[in-house]
Design an enzyme around this catalytic site. Structure first.
Site, mmCIF file in Angstrom:
data_model
loop_
_atom_site.group_PDB
_atom_site.id
_atom_site.type_symbol
_atom_site.label_atom_id
_atom_site.label_comp_id
_atom_site.label_asym_id
_atom_site.label_seq_id
_atom_site.Cartn_x
_atom_site.Cartn_y
_atom_site.Cartn_z
ATOM 1 N N LYS A 79 0.855 -1.192 0.000
ATOM 2 C CA LYS A 79 0.000 0.000 0.000
ATOM 3 C C LYS A 79 0.879 1.225 0.000
ATOM 4 O O LYS A 79 2.005 1.189 0.518
ATOM 5 C CB LYS A 79 -0.858 0.038 1.272
ATOM 6 C CG LYS A 79 -2.089 0.908 1.144
ATOM 7 C CD LYS A 79 -3.253 0.110 0.578
ATOM 8 C CE LYS A 79 -4.547 0.877 0.564
ATOM 9 N NZ LYS A 79 -5.686 -0.025 0.307
ATOM 10 N N GLY A 182 -20.159 6.800 5.423
ATOM 11 C CA GLY A 182 -19.260 7.246 4.355
ATOM 12 C C GLY A 182 -19.857 7.029 2.979
ATOM 13 O O GLY A 182 -20.232 5.908 2.632
ATOM 14 N N GLY A 184 -18.366 7.745 -0.094
ATOM 15 C CA GLY A 184 -17.301 7.965 -1.073
ATOM 16 C C GLY A 184 -17.410 6.967 -2.211
ATOM 17 O O GLY A 184 -18.500 6.521 -2.573
ATOM 18 N N VAL A 186 -16.922 3.863 -2.500
ATOM 19 C CA VAL A 186 -17.580 2.581 -2.229
ATOM 20 C C VAL A 186 -18.971 2.803 -1.615
ATOM 21 O O VAL A 186 -19.959 2.180 -2.033
ATOM 22 C CB VAL A 186 -16.724 1.702 -1.285
ATOM 23 C CG1 VAL A 186 -17.456 0.412 -0.932
ATOM 24 C CG2 VAL A 186 -15.375 1.393 -1.927
ATOM 25 N N GLY A 187 -19.057 3.703 -0.640
ATOM 26 C CA GLY A 187 -20.323 3.917 0.077
ATOM 27 C C GLY A 187 -21.456 4.339 -0.851
ATOM 28 O O GLY A 187 -22.569 3.814 -0.745
#
Ligand code: PHE
Length: 358
Positions: A79, A182, A184, A186-187
């Protein structure tokens, strides 16, 4: 804890740091290359300290190793974190992404990246322009697969259905109260999918524009204050923002039947948290099993030539199958689903290491 102790406990391969002229620090954490080249998203945000940013990179990289191993995908875990100074935007931000792309080129292919919190497909185009050798999820105009968020959301929605099967005997979210933290990458697509499938969705996000758009577009969606969402009564609590939000002092106050979300590392202390949740009778769907969809689809499409339809089928199948397996193993072993999921990933890693040695 000293850096020495943190690296020892992490157990990964390499931690690279580079100061950028704009004042940002680029952190690349290569956790494991046992299954293949390390891959993982690039997270871009402000942190309160470099230590906090390093710890985030280490934990996120380790989660990528588990994520790919659990689905037996030939990819290692890593990452990157771009810890930026407050207010960095426009040309200064673009300059950072270009230089970061050049930095990844110098690393000669040990790390392939894609989007994460704070980065988009358009940012992936810039990182690739800067010279990074392997960049997933560039825009379709640049020949990329586009955003990974909708694929992650598809897997989370499939996971929610398996959790409902486990808890209520029906693999459907219809009529279930789902709290999504959230809105964003994904949400937002997750809320659309849940609404289409007949769930009652409570949402919270600090950005009012994101909330308004979804509440007007989707039936069955209502908004609550971000401060109350996590402890509001619901069937499924679905964290889709930053990690570390399920802390030991919050667990006694949760009023959900299960936790199943897209966020990486939502448990502040995974082992202790998973045990405490199990003791309270809250079913924990392990984050790295549930949220593999984006990484799996993007890398499958762009490095193995899967079609988008194939990618969707494979990720739904992988998430559903693995969740059933870890819930069953947790029951058989008298452990908890997170421990069972880590065991599953570690078995697959050990098998790959054994095959490489023989
Ligand atoms: N940021 C994502 C994750 O945490 C997805 C990602 C990883 C996307 C690697 C593409 C490639 O899983």
């Amino acid at each position: 804890m000293t850096l020495d102790d943190r690296l020892e406990r992490w157990g990964g391969e390499q931690l690279l740091l580079r100061r950028d002229p704009c004042g940002a620090t680029a952190i690349v954490a290569i956790h494991s290359t046992a299954l293949g080249p390390a891959r993982g998203g690039t997270r871009l945000r402000c942190y309160s300290s470099l230590d906090e940013a390093v710890d985030d990179a280490l934990a996120l990289a380790a989660a990528m190793t588990l994520k790919f191993a659990a689905v037996d995908f030939p990819s290692g875990g890593g990452k990157a974190v771009l810890a930026i100074p407050a207010g960095l935007g426009g040309e200064a931000r673009r300059g950072l992404l270009l230089r970061y792309g050049g930095y990844l080129r110098q690393l000669e292919g040990i790390f392939g990246t894609g989007p994460d919190v704070g980065t988009t497909p358009a940012d992936m185009d810039v990182i690739a322009e800067g010279g990074a050798p392997e960049v997933f999820c560039r825009t379709p105009a640049q020949g990329g697969a586009g955003d990974s968020g909708p694929f992650t959301a598809l897997g989370v929605a499939a996971a929610a259905e398996r959790v409902c099967l486990h808890l209520f005997g029906v693999a459907s979210v219809r009529g279930r109260a789902c709290s999504v933290q959230g809105l964003g990458g994904v949400g937002a697509p997750l809320v659309r999918a849940l609404s289409e499938r007949g769930a009652l969705v409570l949402v919270a996000d600090p950005n009012p524009a994101a909330v308004d758009e979804l509440v007007t577009a989707c039936p069955g969606v209502a908004v609550v204050d971000p401060r109350v969402l996590l402890e509001a009564p619901c069937d499924l609590l679905m964290p889709c923002a930053l990690g570390g939000i399920i802390t030991s002092d919050r667990i006694p106050r949760l009023r959900c039947r299960a936790i199943v979300g897209g966020a990486n590392n939502p448990l502040a202390d995974p082992e202790g948290g998973a045990r405490a949740l199990a003791a309270r009778g809250i079913l924990y769907a392990p984050d790295f099993i549930v949220n593999v969809g984006g990484a799996l689809a993007a890398t499958g499409i762009e490095s193995l030539g899967w079609s988008k339809v194939q990618a969707r089928m494979r990720l739904v199948e992988a998430v559903s199958h693995n969740l059933d397996l870890v819930f069953r193993r947790a029951e058989e072993q008298g452990s908890d689903p997170w421990t069972a999921a880590r065991g599953l990933a570690e078995e697959r890693l050990a098998r790959a290491r054994g095959a490489a040695a023989s």
